[in-house]
Design an enzyme around this catalytic site. Structure first.
Site, mmCIF file in Angstrom:
data_model
loop_
_atom_site.group_PDB
_atom_site.id
_atom_site.type_symbol
_atom_site.label_atom_id
_atom_site.label_comp_id
_atom_site.label_asym_id
_atom_site.label_seq_id
_atom_site.Cartn_x
_atom_site.Cartn_y
_atom_site.Cartn_z
ATOM 1 N N GLU A 194 0.846 -1.195 0.000
ATOM 2 C CA GLU A 194 0.000 0.000 0.000
ATOM 3 C C GLU A 194 0.884 1.248 0.000
ATOM 4 O O GLU A 194 0.700 2.161 -0.799
ATOM 5 C CB GLU A 194 -0.888 -0.019 1.248
ATOM 6 C CG GLU A 194 -1.752 1.218 1.407
ATOM 7 C CD GLU A 194 -2.463 1.253 2.744
ATOM 8 O OE1 GLU A 194 -3.422 2.042 2.874
ATOM 9 O OE2 GLU A 194 -2.056 0.520 3.676
ATOM 10 N N HIS A 210 -25.519 -5.754 -38.673
ATOM 11 C CA HIS A 210 -24.458 -4.765 -38.473
ATOM 12 C C HIS A 210 -23.996 -4.206 -39.828
ATOM 13 O O HIS A 210 -23.808 -2.997 -39.990
ATOM 14 C CB HIS A 210 -23.254 -5.399 -37.758
ATOM 15 C CG HIS A 210 -23.433 -5.527 -36.271
ATOM 16 N ND1 HIS A 210 -24.383 -6.333 -35.703
ATOM 17 C CD2 HIS A 210 -22.773 -4.940 -35.235
ATOM 18 C CE1 HIS A 210 -24.302 -6.259 -34.383
ATOM 19 N NE2 HIS A 210 -23.333 -5.417 -34.066
#
Length: 427
Positions: A323, A416
């Site tokens: 961290e 499409h």
């Protein structure tokens, strides 16, 4: 703190050292599951009952309103008020610079694409308040939320024994323009914000660090509510070479250890002398801490790695993915390119992790438990979503149309293809 030689560690042992698992994880998971279920079913009733059960407070209301917050904030001591003001300004300045508009890109003549940011409308901020009250976390979450432009900000924090919040939390609320703070802590606060109750608004995303129960609740609720990251018990990894200052290193290790008994403070050093001196300093400094019992337990669960060189040290750091990463060395510039995984990095002997925790401007809400391998710390971007836009002119349709038709046909998606073909015929 147990000392290991990096060269003697197998990959399995390194994996074991870097694991953050705790023996009773399954027990915590089951308890959190029960809390979440109860809040989902019983709403406000459950929240009142949990406040009495866990916080030992019988609340007349689940929240503090703006008037009460203003009264509490007025009692703040001037030195603390000034310190919070400076922290606010630095954090605001750093995060404001993150809000930038992106350029429109013409990918080919007549085809323009771009992204625009939109604030997440309803966000929930969890501000821890267990063994330590953290107005700094309120600043770290509230400032980027305000800069991003979130329309509704729900704030939850555990109640004090008097059924209110700390005067510092109240003052930060005033700075941020927050008119209500919910007196809800733990996993129940996360559940309340995720599902909503009669009093608490359901939010779109939940932010904030917390204990193992808070972290576990965020993980369990993630399928239904977005979260910032899985931020659990705090951790630091300090790299120290022979240019480090042992008293500084010890202070940094203890600064993290005093967060909680489940915190981890790891020292990785290329100097046996620095290791020995640091251990002496830890023993000397810990006895002077008000939270020495907590720090002592955390240190007992931490360890030291002796590395033969900085490359080995950084290899271990990247596996651990801390961290907080402190480079306690005069030669930090050469190490920066070696850093792959870390939440936030502190460079040189004069840069303590505490600076980032409070007032340098960077955010202290960071990924723990190796999640720095895939997550970033909180920023303005964490409170935004990016929407893509595209626009085709006649020329753009001509230029890109045939490409789209071929690709759609190759995938067997005739509709499409037709969506392009019908436009080309009418162009």
């Amino acid at each position: 703190m147990k000392i290991y030689d990096y060269k003697d560690l197998s990959s399995q042992k390194i994996e074991e050292l870097c694991a953050r698992a705790v023996e009773d994880d399954n027990i915590v998971s089951e308890r959190v599951k029960e809390i979440i279920s109860t809040v989902k079913t019983s709403g406000d009733k459950a929240l009142f009952e949990f406040a009495e059960r866990f916080d030992k407070v019988r609340l007349p209301s689940l929240f503090i309103d703006g008037k009460t917050l203003k009264e509490l904030a007025s009692k703040i001591e001037e030195p603390v008020k000034n310190a919070i003001d400076i922290a606010y300004q630095n954090i605001y300045k750093f995060h404001k610079a993150q809000l930038k508009a992106e350029e429109k890109i013409e990918t080919m003549p007549g085809v323009t694409c771009w992204r625009e940011a939109r604030a997440i409308e309803k966000v929930g901020l969890y501000i821890p308040g267990g063994t330590a009250v953290l107005p700094s976390t309120f600043l770290m979450l509230g400032i980027p939320a305000k800069i991003a432009g979130c329309k509704e900000i729900i704030v939850c924090s555990p109640p004090q024994s008097d059924g209110k919040v700390n005067t510092y939390i109240a003052y930060v609320a005033q700075l941020l323009g927050i008119e209500k703070i919910y007196l809800i802590g733990g996993a129940q606060a996360v559940a309340a914000m995720a599902y909503g109750t009669d009093s608490v608004t359901k939010v779109d995303k939940i932010f904030g660090p917390g204990n193992r129960y808070v972290t576990e609740a965020k993980k369990q609720l993630q399928p239904s509510t977005a979260i910032d990251m899985p931020a659990g018990p705090s951790e630091v990894l300090v790299f120290a070479d022979d240019t480090a200052i042992p008293s500084f290193v010890a202070a940094d290790l203890l600064a993290q250890a005093e967060h909680g008994t489940d915190s981890q403070s790891i020292l990785v050093s290329t100097s046996r002398e620095i290791i020995a001196e640091t251990i002496k300093e830890v023993g000397k400094q810990v006895g002077e801490l008000p939270r020495k019992e907590i720090a002592t337990q955390a240190i007992a669960n931490s360890y030291i790695i002796y590395a033969e060189n900085s490359q080995q040290a950084m290899d271990f750091s990247n596996i651990y993915a801390p961290e907080h990463l402190i480079l306690a060395t005069e030669n930090f510039e050469s190490l920066i390119p070696l850093i792959i995984n870390a939440g936030s990095v502190f460079l040189g002997n004069l840069t303590p992790e505490s600076a980032g925790d409070y007032a340098s401007g960077t955010n202290h809400t960071l990924p723990t438990s190796s999640f720095a391998k895939a997550f970033s710390g909180v920023s303005v971007d964490t409170f935004l979503k990016k929407i893509t836009f595209q626009h085709l002119t006649n020329k753009g349709l001509e230029n890109i149309g045939h490409t789209v038709e071929i690709l759609a046909t190759a995938e067997g998606l005739q509709a499409h293809k037709n969506a392009v073909t019908i436009r080309l015929k009418n162009n």
